[in-house]
Design a protein around this motif. Structure first.
Motif, mmCIF file in Angstrom:
data_model
loop_
_atom_site.group_PDB
_atom_site.id
_atom_site.type_symbol
_atom_site.label_atom_id
_atom_site.label_comp_id
_atom_site.label_asym_id
_atom_site.label_seq_id
_atom_site.Cartn_x
_atom_site.Cartn_y
_atom_site.Cartn_z
ATOM 1 N N TYR A 42 43.162 -22.054 -16.996
ATOM 2 C CA TYR A 42 41.800 -21.499 -16.925
ATOM 3 C C TYR A 42 40.977 -21.952 -18.119
ATOM 4 C CZ TYR A 42 41.714 -17.765 -20.503
ATOM 5 O OH TYR A 42 41.683 -17.060 -21.680
ATOM 6 N N SER A 43 39.665 -21.881 -17.917
ATOM 7 C CA SER A 43 38.725 -22.194 -18.982
ATOM 8 C C SER A 43 38.149 -20.883 -19.508
ATOM 9 C CB SER A 43 37.589 -23.068 -18.429
ATOM 10 O OG SER A 43 36.532 -23.088 -19.357
ATOM 11 N N PRO A 44 38.335 -20.585 -20.810
ATOM 12 C CA PRO A 44 37.823 -19.312 -21.325
ATOM 13 C C PRO A 44 36.332 -19.330 -21.649
ATOM 14 C CG PRO A 44 38.947 -20.511 -23.057
ATOM 15 C CD PRO A 44 39.072 -21.352 -21.821
ATOM 16 N N GLY A 45 35.701 -20.512 -21.535
ATOM 17 C CA GLY A 45 34.294 -20.620 -21.925
ATOM 18 C C GLY A 45 34.173 -20.886 -23.412
ATOM 19 N N TRP A 46 32.941 -21.101 -23.838
ATOM 20 C CA TRP A 46 32.685 -21.429 -25.243
ATOM 21 C C TRP A 46 32.631 -20.125 -26.040
ATOM 22 C CZ3 TRP A 46 27.397 -23.553 -27.359
ATOM 23 C CH2 TRP A 46 27.571 -23.940 -28.698
ATOM 24 N N MET A 47 33.568 -19.985 -26.983
ATOM 25 C CA MET A 47 33.738 -18.686 -27.665
ATOM 26 C C MET A 47 33.586 -18.809 -29.179
ATOM 27 S SD MET A 47 37.287 -17.663 -25.865
ATOM 28 C CE MET A 47 37.921 -19.230 -26.402
ATOM 29 N N GLN A 48 33.206 -17.679 -29.772
ATOM 30 C CA GLN A 48 33.084 -17.596 -31.240
ATOM 31 C C GLN A 48 34.471 -17.464 -31.868
ATOM 32 O OE1 GLN A 48 30.950 -14.002 -31.073
ATOM 33 N NE2 GLN A 48 29.312 -14.959 -29.893
ATOM 34 N N THR A 49 35.091 -18.600 -32.119
ATOM 35 C CA THR A 49 36.385 -18.627 -32.819
ATOM 36 C C THR A 49 36.277 -19.728 -33.867
ATOM 37 O OG1 THR A 49 37.278 -20.316 -31.354
ATOM 38 C CG2 THR A 49 37.622 -18.027 -30.673
ATOM 39 N N ASP A 50 37.341 -19.944 -34.636
ATOM 40 C CA ASP A 50 37.304 -21.042 -35.608
ATOM 41 C C ASP A 50 37.046 -22.356 -34.894
ATOM 42 O OD1 ASP A 50 37.676 -19.307 -37.641
ATOM 43 O OD2 ASP A 50 39.796 -19.782 -37.972
ATOM 44 N N MET A 51 37.617 -22.505 -33.686
ATOM 45 C CA MET A 51 37.388 -23.741 -32.935
ATOM 46 C C MET A 51 35.988 -23.792 -32.330
ATOM 47 S SD MET A 51 39.448 -25.391 -29.688
ATOM 48 C CE MET A 51 41.057 -25.378 -30.438
ATOM 49 N N GLY A 52 35.541 -22.698 -31.780
ATOM 50 C CA GLY A 52 34.264 -22.680 -31.046
ATOM 51 C C GLY A 52 33.044 -22.599 -31.957
ATOM 52 N N ASN B 67 28.025 -20.458 -33.149
ATOM 53 C CA ASN B 67 26.913 -20.553 -32.190
ATOM 54 C C ASN B 67 27.336 -20.285 -30.752
ATOM 55 O OD1 ASN B 67 25.055 -21.232 -34.131
ATOM 56 N ND2 ASN B 67 25.488 -23.438 -33.967
ATOM 57 N N ALA B 68 28.624 -20.131 -30.552
ATOM 58 C CA ALA B 68 29.119 -19.948 -29.175
ATOM 59 C C ALA B 68 28.562 -18.658 -28.579
ATOM 60 C CB ALA B 68 30.643 -19.914 -29.182
ATOM 61 N N PRO B 69 28.307 -18.650 -27.279
ATOM 62 C CA PRO B 69 27.682 -17.471 -26.660
ATOM 63 C C PRO B 69 28.630 -16.306 -26.395
ATOM 64 C CG PRO B 69 27.971 -19.225 -25.041
ATOM 65 C CD PRO B 69 28.401 -19.793 -26.359
ATOM 66 N N PHE B 70 29.931 -16.568 -26.369
ATOM 67 C CA PHE B 70 30.844 -15.504 -25.946
ATOM 68 C C PHE B 70 31.877 -15.164 -27.020
ATOM 69 C CE2 PHE B 70 29.572 -17.685 -21.976
ATOM 70 C CZ PHE B 70 28.795 -16.662 -21.465
ATOM 71 N N ALA C 62 35.815 -13.951 -28.219
ATOM 72 C CA ALA C 62 37.188 -14.232 -27.780
ATOM 73 C C ALA C 62 37.661 -13.145 -26.817
ATOM 74 C CB ALA C 62 38.103 -14.305 -28.992
ATOM 75 N N ASP C 63 37.195 -11.936 -27.044
ATOM 76 C CA ASP C 63 37.555 -10.822 -26.153
ATOM 77 C C ASP C 63 37.103 -11.101 -24.725
ATOM 78 O OD1 ASP C 63 38.986 -8.887 -27.350
ATOM 79 O OD2 ASP C 63 37.420 -7.339 -27.188
ATOM 80 N N GLU C 64 35.898 -11.641 -24.588
ATOM 81 C CA GLU C 64 35.398 -11.979 -23.245
ATOM 82 C C GLU C 64 36.229 -13.107 -22.642
ATOM 83 O OE1 GLU C 64 30.680 -10.884 -23.399
ATOM 84 O OE2 GLU C 64 31.333 -12.537 -24.659
ATOM 85 N N GLY C 65 36.551 -14.095 -23.494
ATOM 86 C CA GLY C 65 37.342 -15.229 -23.007
ATOM 87 C C GLY C 65 38.747 -14.836 -22.585
ATOM 88 N N ALA C 66 39.216 -13.698 -23.095
ATOM 89 C CA ALA C 66 40.593 -13.261 -22.814
ATOM 90 C C ALA C 66 40.739 -12.610 -21.441
ATOM 91 C CB ALA C 66 41.048 -12.283 -23.899
ATOM 92 N N GLU C 67 39.617 -12.221 -20.836
ATOM 93 C CA GLU C 67 39.691 -11.458 -19.574
ATOM 94 C C GLU C 67 40.467 -12.188 -18.491
ATOM 95 O OE1 GLU C 67 35.702 -10.538 -18.345
ATOM 96 O OE2 GLU C 67 35.349 -9.478 -20.236
ATOM 97 N N THR C 68 40.159 -13.465 -18.308
ATOM 98 C CA THR C 68 40.793 -14.213 -17.209
ATOM 99 C C THR C 68 42.276 -14.422 -17.491
ATOM 100 O OG1 THR C 68 38.684 -15.319 -16.976
ATOM 101 C CG2 THR C 68 40.486 -16.208 -15.680
ATOM 102 N N ALA C 69 42.632 -14.570 -18.782
ATOM 103 C CA ALA C 69 44.051 -14.731 -19.137
ATOM 104 C C ALA C 69 44.837 -13.497 -18.722
ATOM 105 C CB ALA C 69 44.196 -14.975 -20.633
ATOM 106 N N VAL C 70 44.254 -12.328 -18.967
ATOM 107 C CA VAL C 70 44.936 -11.075 -18.611
ATOM 108 C C VAL C 70 45.092 -10.993 -17.090
ATOM 109 C CG1 VAL C 70 44.735 -8.554 -18.643
ATOM 110 C CG2 VAL C 70 44.184 -9.891 -20.694
ATOM 111 N N ARG D 194 34.109 -13.688 -16.239
ATOM 112 C CA ARG D 194 32.886 -12.991 -16.644
ATOM 113 C C ARG D 194 31.645 -13.716 -16.150
ATOM 114 N NH1 ARG D 194 33.987 -14.740 -21.261
ATOM 115 N NH2 ARG D 194 32.839 -16.653 -21.006
ATOM 116 N N LYS D 195 31.713 -15.062 -16.158
ATOM 117 C CA LYS D 195 30.547 -15.863 -15.800
ATOM 118 C C LYS D 195 30.189 -15.702 -14.318
ATOM 119 C CE LYS D 195 29.471 -20.733 -16.627
ATOM 120 N NZ LYS D 195 30.007 -21.880 -17.362
ATOM 121 N N PHE D 196 31.217 -15.442 -13.502
ATOM 122 C CA PHE D 196 30.995 -15.413 -12.063
ATOM 123 C C PHE D 196 31.288 -14.047 -11.448
ATOM 124 C CE2 PHE D 196 32.082 -19.765 -13.259
ATOM 125 C CZ PHE D 196 30.973 -20.435 -12.779
ATOM 126 N N GLY D 197 31.688 -13.110 -12.284
ATOM 127 C CA GLY D 197 31.966 -11.767 -11.767
ATOM 128 C C GLY D 197 33.244 -11.706 -10.942
#
Ligand SMILES: NC(=O)c1ccc[n+]([C@@H]2O[C@H](COP(=O)([O-])OP(=O)(O)OC[C@H]3O[C@@H](n4cnc5c(N)ncnc54)[C@H](OP(=O)(O)O)[C@@H]3O)[C@@H](O)[C@H]2O)c1
Length: 247
Positions: free
Chosen positions: A192-202, A205-208, A210-218, A237-240
């Motif tokens: 899966y793609s977690p989207g662009w997230m505010q982490t050390d890598m992202g 400026n990222a819009p999301f 890591a908590d949001e990016g984790a939803e699909t993993a769970v 999250r992006k597509f509901g």
């Protein structure tokens, strides 16, 4: 209640930490947080504990045969099982200018990126799938990126980032091949793609988050029997909801 055991690679910070935190809040899951530096993992375990979230910790460098072997032996002795593997650990070395084109990217960079983002996932799979097979249960989640979709390659929207994107193409291929190998079993593997997230890598400026990016993993780590197999998902999250991306 027998708890499921979930291993998350590179989970002392960023997306891996967010996934570990969310899974650990489920009563029926025992999370094993891992990091290559012991002090990072212990500090993360402590942070979670201060929120009353308990996880186990063990060091793990996914690029090292010895570390993965040592981890697997420990896991077998401590729990005798593994139910969930989230292959989250990843590197993206595309900050250097020469890394922004396939015409100039250093081959060492390519090799190092593939070593972590693809080969290490194969290594973890070879180590832990025998434990999943023994109980005919497993959920494997591979953290990829929508930038690895072949359909995205001609888009102007993404940086070229060749070593990173090609390594994640490899990860997607590995996911599809393993799904074929797991046919007829209750071991489900998805990317899966977690989207662009505010982490050390992202970056900030990222819009999301890591908590949001984790939803699909769970969602993918807790799929019911007969759930998705060998698919590449967008962040929910992006597509509901769970939406498959083109490879
Ligand atoms: N951030 C984004 O916008 C974004 C978007 C799409 C996909 N992703 C993917 O999401 C995943 C997590 O990234 P992130 O954003 O959370 O980045 P991050 O904060 O840089 O975290 C990366 C994690 O991987 C670990 N790691 C790297 N090499 C390792 C190794 N050899 N063994 C064990 N752990 C290792 C790092 O540990 P150390 O601290 O020891 O280096 C760290 O815990 C990656 O697979 C990434 O490609 C991120």
């Amino acid at each position: 209640m027998t708890q499921k055991v979930a291993v998350i690679t590179g989970s002392h910070k960023g997306l891996g930490y967010a996934i570990a935190r969310k899974l650990a809040q489920k009563e029926d899951i025992q999370v094993v947080l891992t990091s290559r530096q012991e002090q990072d993992g212990l500090a993360a375990q402590q942070r979670l504990s201060s929120e009353n979230i308990q996880v186990d910790f063990h060091p793990l460098d996914v690029t090292s045969d010895a570390s993965v072997q040592q981890f697997t032996t420990w896991l077998q002795q401590a729990y005798g099982r593994v139910d969930i593997l989230v292959n989250n650990a990843g590197v993206n070395p595309t900050m250097q200018p020469e890394e922004s084109s396939l015409l100039t990217v250093q081959m060492e960079t390519m090799l190092a990126t593939f070593a972590t983002n693809v080969l290490a996932v194969a290594r973890m799979t070879q180590a832990l799938v025998p434990l999943m097979k023994a109980q005919n249960y497993g959920r494997i989640v591979n953290v990829s990126t929508e930038m690895a979709s072949l359909a995205s390659m001609s888009s102007d929207y993404y940086p070229l980032a060749p070593s990173y994107r090609l390594s994640k193409v490899g990860l997607n291929g590995l996911t599809a091949l393993l799904a074929k190998e797991f046919q007829g079993t209750n071991i489900l593997i998805n990317a899966y793609s977690p989207g662009w997230m505010q982490t050390d890598m992202g970056g900030s400026n990222a819009p999301f988050t890591a908590d949001e990016g984790a939803e699909t993993a769970v969602y993918l780590a807790t799929l019911p029997e007969g759930g998705a197999q060998g698919k590449f998902f967008a962040e929910m999250r992006k597509f509901g909801g769970a939406i498959a991306l083109p490879w």
